[in-house]
Design a protein around this motif. Structure first.
Motif, short mmCIF file in Angstrom:
data_model
loop_
_atom_site.label_atom_id
_atom_site.label_comp_id
_atom_site.label_asym_id
_atom_site.label_seq_id
_atom_site.Cartn_x
_atom_site.Cartn_y
_atom_site.Cartn_z
N LYS A 55 0.92 -1.16 -0.11
CA LYS A 55 0.12 -0.12 -0.09
C LYS A 55 0.77 1.26 0.02
O LYS A 55 0.32 2.29 0.45
N THR A 57 2.43 4.23 -1.81
CA THR A 57 1.66 5.13 -2.84
C THR A 57 2.77 6.07 -3.49
O THR A 57 2.23 6.49 -4.62
N GLY A 154 -1.86 2.19 -4.31
CA GLY A 154 -0.79 1.27 -4.02
C GLY A 154 -0.61 0.24 -4.82
O GLY A 154 -0.17 -0.85 -4.31
#
Length: 159
Positions: A55, A57, A154
């Motif tokens: 996750k 980003t 993500g």
């Protein structure tokens, strides 16, 4: 690759879509799923990538040598890619797809795109030539570029 045929296409609503899923295990980040949709009726042919568990980003990677050109870019269809030194920002469009490519292939695709969309005006031509020179230099160990990926979902990475 697992496939399911004769599914309802979300675009044309006909039962002529094939959905497929492939899974890759990438040491640095784990499982990556490649999801494809192809419809024989309307011609849509698209794919997306999803990273299991990742996750993060934002990714930033400096391309400094030939070894770096072999690194993989995992890019979802919603990712933004930037090369700040060249003031390049590639934003997603409705035609964007998720993909896995090596850095070398990404640069080659970018060069091809710049060459194909080059305007005739001399000012635009000079800008394009400078970008092409910088990208070529990065491929030949004569220059450095930074590849940045921003993906709010993500589902992108550089490994």
């Amino acid at each position: 690759m697992d496939s399911i045929k004769n599914q309802k296409c979300p675009f044309c609503l006909k039962n002529s879509a094939t959905l497929s899923e492939d899974e890759k295990d990438i040491k640095e980040i784990g499982k990556v799923f490649i999801l494809k949709l192809k419809c024989d009726s309307c011609g849509i042919d698209t794919q997306e990538v999803e990273i299991e568990g990742n996750k993060k980003t934002k990714f930033e990677f400096k391309v400094k040598n030939q070894t770096d050109l072999k690194r993989q870019i995992i890019k979802s269809s919603s990712a933004i890619i930037k090369i700040p030194e060249l003031k390049i920002s590639i934003k997603p469009t409705e035609n964007s797809i998720g993909e896995i490519v090596i850095v070398q292939e990404f640069i080659d695709n970018l060069i091809k795109y710049i060459q194909e969309t080059n305007e005739i005006s001399s000012n635009e031509y000079k800008k394009s030539e400078k970008l092409l020179d910088e990208l070529d230099a990065a491929k030949e160990d004569k220059g450095n570029i930074t590849i940045m990926i921003e993906d709010k979902e993500g589902n992108s990475a550089i490994v």
